[in-house]
Design a protein around this motif. Structure first.
Motif, PDB file in Angstrom:
ATOM      1  N   ARG A   1       0.813  -1.213   0.000  1.00  0.00           N
ATOM      2  CA  ARG A   1       0.000   0.000   0.000  1.00  0.00           C
ATOM      3  C   ARG A   1       0.845   1.262   0.000  1.00  0.00           C
ATOM      4  NH1 ARG A   1      -4.261  -1.196   4.651  1.00  0.00           N
ATOM      5  NH2 ARG A   1      -2.381  -1.947   5.602  1.00  0.00           N
ATOM      6  N   GLY A   2       2.033   1.240   0.498  1.00  0.00           N
ATOM      7  CA  GLY A   2       2.856   2.430   0.588  1.00  0.00           C
ATOM      8  C   GLY A   2       3.202   2.726   2.028  1.00  0.00           C
ATOM      9  N   HIS A   3       3.918   3.793   2.233  1.00  0.00           N
ATOM     10  CA  HIS A   3       4.395   4.127   3.573  1.00  0.00           C
ATOM     11  C   HIS A   3       3.645   5.305   4.198  1.00  0.00           C
ATOM     12  CE1 HIS A   3       7.611   1.261   3.259  1.00  0.00           C
ATOM     13  NE2 HIS A   3       7.906   1.741   2.061  1.00  0.00           N
ATOM     14  N   GLN A   4       2.522   5.666   3.636  1.00  0.00           N
ATOM     15  CA  GLN A   4       1.766   6.779   4.186  1.00  0.00           C
ATOM     16  C   GLN A   4       1.249   6.475   5.588  1.00  0.00           C
ATOM     17  OE1 GLN A   4       1.381   5.524   1.158  1.00  0.00           O
ATOM     18  NE2 GLN A   4       1.734   7.200  -0.265  1.00  0.00           N
ATOM     19  N   GLU A   5       0.848   5.217   5.810  1.00  0.00           N
ATOM     20  CA  GLU A   5       0.359   4.835   7.137  1.00  0.00           C
ATOM     21  C   GLU A   5       1.468   4.974   8.175  1.00  0.00           C
ATOM     22  OE1 GLU A   5       0.230   2.735   4.527  1.00  0.00           O
ATOM     23  OE2 GLU A   5      -1.874   2.246   4.144  1.00  0.00           O
ATOM     24  N   LEU A   6       2.663   4.525   7.831  1.00  0.00           N
ATOM     25  CA  LEU A   6       3.794   4.617   8.751  1.00  0.00           C
ATOM     26  C   LEU A   6       4.160   6.072   9.040  1.00  0.00           C
ATOM     27  CD1 LEU A   6       6.017   3.217  10.369  1.00  0.00           C
ATOM     28  CD2 LEU A   6       7.407   3.212   8.287  1.00  0.00           C
TER      29      LEU A   6
ATOM     30  N   LEU B   1      -4.724  10.569   3.328  1.00  0.00           N
ATOM     31  CA  LEU B   1      -6.018  10.734   2.662  1.00  0.00           C
ATOM     32  C   LEU B   1      -5.905  10.510   1.153  1.00  0.00           C
ATOM     33  CD1 LEU B   1      -7.550  13.786   4.531  1.00  0.00           C
ATOM     34  CD2 LEU B   1      -8.421  11.453   4.510  1.00  0.00           C
ATOM     35  N   LEU B   2      -4.821  10.996   0.553  1.00  0.00           N
ATOM     36  CA  LEU B   2      -4.632  10.765  -0.882  1.00  0.00           C
ATOM     37  C   LEU B   2      -4.442   9.282  -1.186  1.00  0.00           C
ATOM     38  CD1 LEU B   2      -2.370  13.785  -1.863  1.00  0.00           C
ATOM     39  CD2 LEU B   2      -4.795  13.437  -2.389  1.00  0.00           C
ATOM     40  N   LYS B   3      -3.747   8.579  -0.315  1.00  0.00           N
ATOM     41  CA  LYS B   3      -3.565   7.142  -0.518  1.00  0.00           C
ATOM     42  C   LYS B   3      -4.876   6.391  -0.323  1.00  0.00           C
ATOM     43  CE  LYS B   3      -1.130   3.604  -1.397  1.00  0.00           C
ATOM     44  NZ  LYS B   3      -0.588   3.420  -2.739  1.00  0.00           N
ATOM     45  N   LEU B   4      -5.740   6.898   0.563  1.00  0.00           N
ATOM     46  CA  LEU B   4      -7.003   6.220   0.835  1.00  0.00           C
ATOM     47  C   LEU B   4      -8.026   6.392  -0.283  1.00  0.00           C
ATOM     48  CD1 LEU B   4      -7.403   6.933   4.642  1.00  0.00           C
ATOM     49  CD2 LEU B   4      -6.867   4.756   3.548  1.00  0.00           C
ATOM     50  N   ARG B   5      -7.715   7.188  -1.302  1.00  0.00           N
ATOM     51  CA  ARG B   5      -8.603   7.276  -2.463  1.00  0.00           C
ATOM     52  C   ARG B   5      -8.665   5.941  -3.181  1.00  0.00           C
ATOM     53  NH1 ARG B   5      -6.376  11.635  -6.294  1.00  0.00           N
ATOM     54  NH2 ARG B   5      -4.546  10.396  -5.805  1.00  0.00           N
ATOM     55  N   ASP B   6      -7.557   5.176  -3.128  1.00  0.00           N
ATOM     56  CA  ASP B   6      -7.467   3.934  -3.886  1.00  0.00           C
ATOM     57  C   ASP B   6      -8.192   2.767  -3.230  1.00  0.00           C
ATOM     58  OD1 ASP B   6      -5.911   5.403  -5.604  1.00  0.00           O
ATOM     59  OD2 ASP B   6      -4.023   4.712  -4.720  1.00  0.00           O
TER      60      ASP B   6
ATOM     61  N   HIS C   1     -10.569   2.091   3.890  1.00  0.00           N
ATOM     62  CA  HIS C   1     -10.182   1.593   5.211  1.00  0.00           C
ATOM     63  C   HIS C   1     -10.646   2.625   6.226  1.00  0.00           C
ATOM     64  CE1 HIS C   1      -7.948  -0.082   8.503  1.00  0.00           C
ATOM     65  NE2 HIS C   1      -7.568  -1.090   7.738  1.00  0.00           N
ATOM     66  N   ASP C   2     -11.738   2.318   6.916  1.00  0.00           N
ATOM     67  CA  ASP C   2     -12.397   3.292   7.779  1.00  0.00           C
ATOM     68  C   ASP C   2     -11.527   3.750   8.946  1.00  0.00           C
ATOM     69  OD1 ASP C   2     -14.624   3.223   6.182  1.00  0.00           O
ATOM     70  OD2 ASP C   2     -15.647   1.699   7.380  1.00  0.00           O
ATOM     71  N   ALA C   3     -10.732   2.859   9.535  1.00  0.00           N
ATOM     72  CA  ALA C   3      -9.912   3.238  10.688  1.00  0.00           C
ATOM     73  C   ALA C   3      -8.819   4.221  10.273  1.00  0.00           C
ATOM     74  CB  ALA C   3      -9.298   1.990  11.329  1.00  0.00           C
ATOM     75  N   PHE C   4      -8.187   3.974   9.133  1.00  0.00           N
ATOM     76  CA  PHE C   4      -7.162   4.903   8.661  1.00  0.00           C
ATOM     77  C   PHE C   4      -7.785   6.239   8.233  1.00  0.00           C
ATOM     78  CE2 PHE C   4      -4.091   1.279   7.422  1.00  0.00           C
ATOM     79  CZ  PHE C   4      -3.564   1.282   8.700  1.00  0.00           C
ATOM     80  N   MET C   5      -8.981   6.173   7.674  1.00  0.00           N
ATOM     81  CA  MET C   5      -9.678   7.404   7.292  1.00  0.00           C
ATOM     82  C   MET C   5      -9.989   8.238   8.541  1.00  0.00           C
ATOM     83  SD  MET C   5     -10.939   9.206   4.780  1.00  0.00           S
ATOM     84  CE  MET C   5     -11.267   8.151   3.403  1.00  0.00           C
ATOM     85  N   ALA C   6     -10.448   7.584   9.591  1.00  0.00           N
ATOM     86  CA  ALA C   6     -10.729   8.288  10.848  1.00  0.00           C
ATOM     87  C   ALA C   6      -9.453   8.886  11.433  1.00  0.00           C
ATOM     88  CB  ALA C   6     -11.386   7.332  11.842  1.00  0.00           C
ATOM     89  N   ALA C   7      -8.354   8.142  11.364  1.00  0.00           N
ATOM     90  CA  ALA C   7      -7.077   8.643  11.882  1.00  0.00           C
ATOM     91  C   ALA C   7      -6.599   9.850  11.076  1.00  0.00           C
ATOM     92  CB  ALA C   7      -6.026   7.534  11.862  1.00  0.00           C
TER      93      ALA C   7
END
Length: 160
Positions: free
Chosen positions: A61-66, A121-126, A129-135
């Motif tokens: 997915r990428g390193h945006q979450e990290l 948020l830009l990565k979540l366009r693809d 994932h509700d938890a990451f969106m909330a974060a």
């Protein structure tokens, strides 16, 4: 050479135990409430990220979450230290606001949390994932709180 001097008097209430002095009056001030909310939202972001972070899927997915996880953790710990210093000392809350440290800290927090939230948020366009969106949205809310703190720090900074 004459100059004007402004003297302000601050009243604080304390809860005194034998070893620890708590400045409970700081929590009732606007900067104290802001730091408390920044800390609570930071804890919520770190909790959401920690519960849903999976090291196996980061490479896909990428390193945006990290990045968001690291920025939220960094500023949660920094805000906790500032908040703890202000409530355990009678003079820290009033003194630290007059230094440039709070202005720099809150400005850097705004920039890095905004960058990490937007990247996530830009990565979540693809994918959804509700938890990451909330974060990420909580990160934007925290950016607003840090911006208000930076603005207040700028107003109270006394450069010499």
């Amino acid at each position: 050479m004459s100059h004007s001097v402004t003297i302000t008097r601050t009243t604080t209430s304390t809860t005194n135990t034998s070893y620890i002095v708590l400045n409970t009056g700081y929590i009732k001030t606007f900067p104290g409430i802001l730091k408390l909310f920044q800390l609570i939202i930071g804890i919520a972001i770190v909790t959401l990220m920690a519960m849903n972070y999976n090291t196996n899927s980061v490479y896909f997915r990428g390193h945006q979450e990290l990045f968001h996880f690291l920025m939220a953790t960094t500023f949660m710990i920094g805000t906790f230290c500032l908040f703890l210093a202000c409530i355990t000392s009678l003079s820290t809350g009033g003194l630290i606001a007059k230094t440039i440290y709070e202005l720099i800290y809150h400005s850097v927090a705004v920039i890095l949390l905004l960058a990490s939230s937007i990247c996530l948020l830009l990565k979540l366009r693809d994918y959804r994932h509700d938890a990451f969106m909330a974060a990420a949205v909580l990160g934007l809310v925290n950016c607003v709180l840090y911006f208000i703190s930076a603005f207040l720090a700028h107003r109270s900074y006394r450069g010499i």
